[in-house]
Each structure stands twice: as C-alpha cells, then as structure tokens.
Write a protein that holds these residues in place. Structure first.
Motif, PDB file in Angstrom:
ATOM      1  N   ALA A  24     -24.462 -70.028 124.739  1.00  0.00           N
ATOM      2  CA  ALA A  24     -23.556 -71.163 125.241  1.00  0.00           C
ATOM      3  C   ALA A  24     -23.891 -72.555 124.468  1.00  0.00           C
ATOM      4  N   ASP A  25     -22.912 -73.214 124.342  1.00  0.00           N
ATOM      5  CA  ASP A  25     -22.843 -74.446 123.734  1.00  0.00           C
ATOM      6  C   ASP A  25     -22.236 -75.262 125.019  1.00  0.00           C
ATOM      7  N   PRO A  26     -22.662 -76.540 125.406  1.00  0.00           N
ATOM      8  CA  PRO A  26     -22.220 -77.301 126.518  1.00  0.00           C
ATOM      9  C   PRO A  26     -20.849 -77.851 126.242  1.00  0.00           C
ATOM     10  N   GLY A  27     -19.938 -77.577 127.171  1.00  0.00           N
ATOM     11  CA  GLY A  27     -18.712 -78.402 127.041  1.00  0.00           C
ATOM     12  C   GLY A  27     -17.442 -77.572 126.352  1.00  0.00           C
ATOM     13  N   MET A  28     -17.733 -76.311 126.296  1.00  0.00           N
ATOM     14  CA  MET A  28     -16.645 -75.650 125.808  1.00  0.00           C
ATOM     15  C   MET A  28     -16.523 -74.209 126.290  1.00  0.00           C
ATOM     16  N   SER A  29     -16.594 -74.023 127.512  1.00  0.00           N
ATOM     17  CA  SER A  29     -16.538 -72.745 128.433  1.00  0.00           C
ATOM     18  C   SER A  29     -15.587 -71.889 127.862  1.00  0.00           C
ATOM     19  N   PRO A  30     -14.294 -72.287 127.862  1.00  0.00           N
ATOM     20  CA  PRO A  30     -13.303 -71.132 127.356  1.00  0.00           C
ATOM     21  C   PRO A  30     -13.693 -70.328 125.912  1.00  0.00           C
ATOM     22  N   TYR A  31     -14.133 -71.333 125.044  1.00  0.00           N
ATOM     23  CA  TYR A  31     -14.457 -70.786 123.844  1.00  0.00           C
ATOM     24  C   TYR A  31     -15.606 -70.043 123.866  1.00  0.00           C
ATOM     25  N   VAL A  32     -16.886 -70.280 124.667  1.00  0.00           N
ATOM     26  CA  VAL A  32     -18.092 -69.554 124.797  1.00  0.00           C
ATOM     27  C   VAL A  32     -17.501 -68.125 125.274  1.00  0.00           C
ATOM     28  N   ALA A  33     -16.720 -68.289 126.371  1.00  0.00           N
ATOM     29  CA  ALA A  33     -16.267 -66.860 126.877  1.00  0.00           C
ATOM     30  C   ALA A  33     -15.440 -66.007 126.097  1.00  0.00           C
ATOM     31  N   ALA A  34     -14.563 -66.668 125.103  1.00  0.00           N
ATOM     32  CA  ALA A  34     -13.666 -65.893 124.103  1.00  0.00           C
ATOM     33  C   ALA A  34     -14.502 -65.380 123.218  1.00  0.00           C
ATOM     34  N   LYS A  35     -15.738 -66.197 122.778  1.00  0.00           N
ATOM     35  CA  LYS A  35     -16.448 -65.625 121.500  1.00  0.00           C
ATOM     36  C   LYS A  35     -17.311 -64.685 121.742  1.00  0.00           C
ATOM     37  N   HIS A  36     -17.953 -64.505 123.194  1.00  0.00           N
ATOM     38  CA  HIS A  36     -18.810 -63.521 123.577  1.00  0.00           C
ATOM     39  C   HIS A  36     -17.841 -62.103 123.674  1.00  0.00           C
ATOM     40  N   GLY A  37     -16.335 -62.645 124.308  1.00  0.00           N
ATOM     41  CA  GLY A  37     -15.614 -61.479 124.215  1.00  0.00           C
ATOM     42  C   GLY A  37     -15.305 -60.687 123.007  1.00  0.00           C
ATOM     43  N   VAL A  38     -15.324 -61.559 121.820  1.00  0.00           N
ATOM     44  CA  VAL A  38     -15.173 -61.043 120.524  1.00  0.00           C
ATOM     45  C   VAL A  38     -16.384 -60.218 120.014  1.00  0.00           C
ATOM     46  N   ILE A  39     -17.538 -60.290 120.564  1.00  0.00           N
ATOM     47  CA  ILE A  39     -18.550 -59.534 120.313  1.00  0.00           C
ATOM     48  C   ILE A  39     -18.427 -58.462 120.968  1.00  0.00           C
ATOM     49  N   GLY A  40     -18.244 -58.341 122.410  1.00  0.00           N
ATOM     50  CA  GLY A  40     -18.003 -57.074 123.207  1.00  0.00           C
ATOM     51  C   GLY A  40     -16.865 -56.194 122.548  1.00  0.00           C
ATOM     52  N   LEU A  41     -15.744 -56.950 121.896  1.00  0.00           N
ATOM     53  CA  LEU A  41     -14.566 -56.073 121.406  1.00  0.00           C
ATOM     54  C   LEU A  41     -14.908 -55.522 120.255  1.00  0.00           C
ATOM     55  N   THR A  42     -15.827 -56.031 119.394  1.00  0.00           N
ATOM     56  CA  THR A  42     -16.235 -55.748 118.022  1.00  0.00           C
ATOM     57  C   THR A  42     -17.053 -54.371 118.436  1.00  0.00           C
ATOM     58  N   LYS A  43     -18.010 -54.566 119.275  1.00  0.00           N
ATOM     59  CA  LYS A  43     -18.742 -52.996 119.610  1.00  0.00           C
ATOM     60  C   LYS A  43     -18.006 -52.185 119.896  1.00  0.00           C
ATOM     61  N   ALA A  44     -17.152 -52.358 120.857  1.00  0.00           N
ATOM     62  CA  ALA A  44     -16.116 -51.275 121.634  1.00  0.00           C
ATOM     63  C   ALA A  44     -15.458 -50.733 120.324  1.00  0.00           C
ATOM     64  N   ALA A  45     -14.530 -51.586 119.773  1.00  0.00           N
ATOM     65  CA  ALA A  45     -13.815 -50.881 118.575  1.00  0.00           C
ATOM     66  C   ALA A  45     -14.718 -50.017 117.472  1.00  0.00           C
ATOM     67  N   ALA A  46     -16.021 -50.617 117.403  1.00  0.00           N
ATOM     68  CA  ALA A  46     -16.880 -49.857 116.336  1.00  0.00           C
ATOM     69  C   ALA A  46     -16.900 -48.531 116.747  1.00  0.00           C
ATOM     70  N   LEU A  47     -17.464 -48.513 118.072  1.00  0.00           N
ATOM     71  CA  LEU A  47     -17.979 -47.106 118.654  1.00  0.00           C
ATOM     72  C   LEU A  47     -16.502 -46.286 118.561  1.00  0.00           C
ATOM     73  N   ASP A  48     -15.444 -46.694 119.067  1.00  0.00           N
ATOM     74  CA  ASP A  48     -14.198 -45.777 119.214  1.00  0.00           C
ATOM     75  C   ASP A  48     -13.705 -45.233 117.892  1.00  0.00           C
ATOM     76  N   TYR A  49     -13.989 -45.900 116.728  1.00  0.00           N
ATOM     77  CA  TYR A  49     -13.394 -45.332 115.532  1.00  0.00           C
ATOM     78  C   TYR A  49     -14.648 -45.115 114.492  1.00  0.00           C
ATOM     79  N   ALA A  50     -15.899 -44.875 114.961  1.00  0.00           N
ATOM     80  CA  ALA A  50     -16.909 -44.669 114.063  1.00  0.00           C
ATOM     81  C   ALA A  50     -16.908 -43.300 113.320  1.00  0.00           C
ATOM     82  N   THR A  51     -16.356 -42.333 113.811  1.00  0.00           N
ATOM     83  CA  THR A  51     -16.150 -41.180 113.134  1.00  0.00           C
ATOM     84  C   THR A  51     -15.045 -41.176 112.369  1.00  0.00           C
ATOM     85  N   GLN A  52     -14.111 -42.048 112.285  1.00  0.00           N
ATOM     86  CA  GLN A  52     -12.791 -42.051 111.739  1.00  0.00           C
ATOM     87  C   GLN A  52     -12.839 -42.961 110.293  1.00  0.00           C
ATOM     88  N   GLY A  53     -13.922 -43.318 109.763  1.00  0.00           N
ATOM     89  CA  GLY A  53     -13.918 -43.953 108.407  1.00  0.00           C
ATOM     90  C   GLY A  53     -13.789 -45.812 108.845  1.00  0.00           C
TER      91      GLY A  53
END
Ligand SMILES: NC(=O)c1ccc[n+]([C@@H]2O[C@H](COP(=O)([O-])OP(=O)(O)OC[C@H]3O[C@@H](n4cnc5c(N)ncnc54)[C@H](O)[C@@H]3O)[C@@H](O)[C@H]2O)c1
Length: 255
Positions: A153-182
C-alpha cells in the motif's frame, strides 16, 4: 533465435491507454517489432498521433476512442482489432487513473467508484472480450498493468491500492481459467514511471522528494524501460510464464 521470438510480424496487439506514457512507449516498441498495433485511448488526437507515428516508421497501426469503464466501448475496440487486422494475439490492459491524494476518510464515494471503474472493472471488461477473441484465434498473451500499489500500500490512495490489488487477483484468476487453452495472463507492477500520471507529484518539490525516497535507485524510470518487459511477456520467449506478477520498480518492493 531469441531475436526471432521478439518479432511480432503478423501479430495483432491491442493496447488500452496507448496514447500517453507507458502505453505509448509500448505501442511504439510493438510497432518497431513488426506488430499491427491497435490503440484504444480516451483522447482521440493523442491516440491518432501515436498510430501515425507507428505508420511513419513503416509499421501498421489503428486507433479507436474508448472508455474502458464502458463494456460496449471495450467490446467495440476488440471487434475493431479483429476486423482491421484479422484476429487478436496480444493485449496490454494498461489504461488507468489516480484518485486525488487523501486518507481513506477523505476519499469520496464518487472517486472510489471512478477509480475502481477504470482501474479494475475496465480490466475485467477488457479480459472478457479479449479472451473470447483469442479463443477464436487459437490463444494469446495478455498483460495487465498493475502497480507496486498492487503489492504494497502507498499512503493517500486507497481506491487505487484496492483496484491494483484487484488487478493482480483478476490476473491470477484469468490465468488459471484459460491455462489449458493457449492463453497466458500476467501482470506488471511498475514503480515510479515518468508519465503524465505523476507530473503533479514531480512538479511539487516536497512530493517529489517523498516519492523519490521510495526508490532505491533514487530515480523514476522512463516509460521505455517498462516496454521491454511487456514485449517479453507477450512474446514466445515466455511460454511458461502465466499468472505471474512482475515488479519493475528499481527494487522498491525488495525490502
Ligand atoms: N506512472 C507511474 O508511476 C505508474 C506506476 C505504476 C503503475 N502505473 C500504471 O500504468 C498505467 C499507465 O499509466 P501511465 O503512467 O502511463 O500514465 P498516463 O496517464 O500517461 O496513462 C494512462 C492512460 O490511461 C488512459 N485512460 C484513463 N482513463 C481511461 C478510460 N476510462 N478509458 C480509456 N483510457 C483511459 C489515459 O488517457 C492515459 O492514456 C496505469 O494503469 C497506471 O496506473 C503507472
């Protein structure tokens, strides 16, 4: 051998937020590496200029105005890429915005929703349309721009910190969902990069000292320094890299 794998001739690359900063530098690098580049940006003139710059250098490019917080816009951008260049091979989901600096209780509900809509929901919209197009095309590589603020977390930017942590979660989730499909999905987590996004900080001497204090190399990076990692993750040099997050921060998150 390695050089051949960095050749994107015949591949279509879509970049959101491609008119300025990291997106622009990456669009130019992909153009130079032979890709057909589709730039989606909010700003029509700046996006058009980047497309023209790629074409003047002998490459292929197209620009479409897009607001990534609108699902229909994002669908239109992906359809435009497929219709113009015959498929989608690589996507760089990079558009982003910052909330005003302030502690959590000073963040307004409007700034929370605006930041999440662009920085997180925009990536979700992008992924779902891009992945559908890539499944039709036999696979592809997607790179999402998170931030060191997705790791710590960086101070003073909680919505951005939450969103960017979310991007990392979304990245991992999408990677697993399509890992066998190239399809591979990875994220980059830049530290400070000299782009219009941080102009306000760099022009304020006190803020500049504070943010440079976060940087072990005591400098900000240039956008071109980020582009190389994106091209690597998009390329055939990284076939087993999936669901990963790459800090590119001069060591900021190393301690
Ligand atoms: N500059 C940094 O220090 C830094 C550090 C870590 C992560 N990032 C991330 O890098 C990405 C690129 O930012 P940048 O530093 O190049 O700054 P930038 O301001 O130059 O680029 C952001 C781009 O996103 C576009 N954009 C914003 N809202 C949009 C919307 N609703 N629809 C479509 N496009 C929209 C802007 O027009 C701009 O082209 C962002 O996701 C940002 O969060 C930047």
């Amino acid at each position: 051998m390695a050089q051949a794998k960095f050749d994107f001739t015949g591949r279509t690359v879509l970049i959101t937020g491609g008119s300025t900063g990291i997106g622009r530098a990456t669009a130019l690098a992909f153009g130079e590496a032979g890709a057909s580049v589709v730039i989606g940006s909010r700003d029509r003139d700046a996006g058009e200029q980047v497309a023209q710059e790629i074409e003047r250098a002998g490459g292929k490019a197209s620009h479409l105005r897009v607001d990534v917080s609108k699902d229909d816009d994002v669908r239109g951008l992906v359809e435009h890429a497929v219709a113009t260049f015959g498929g989608l091979d690589v996507a760089f989901n990079n558009a982003g915005t910052l909330p005003p600096t302030g502690s959590l209780t000073d963040q307004t509900v409007e700034d929370w929703h605006r930041t999440l809509a662009v920085d997180l929901t925009g990536v979700f919209y992008s992924l779902r349309h891009e992945i559908r197009a890539m499944l039709d095309n036999g696979g592809g590589s997607i790179i999402n721009t998170a931030s060191v603020a997705g790791l710590i977390a960086d101070p003073g930017m909680s919505p951005y910190v939450a969103a960017k942590h979310g991007v990392i979660g979304l990245t991992k989730a999408a990677a697993l969902d399509y890992a066998t499909q190239g399809i591979r999905v990875n994220a980059i987590a830049p530290g400070l990069v000299r782009t219009p996004m941080i102009d306000g900080w760099m022009n304020d001497p006190e803020m500049r000292d504070t943010v440079l204090g976060y940087s072990p190399q005591q400098r900000v990076s240039e956008p071109e320094e980020i582009a190389g990692l994106v091209l690597f993750l998009a390329s055939d040099l990284s076939p087993f890299v999936n669901g990963a997050v790459y800090p590119i921060d001069g060591g900021q998150t190393a301690h």
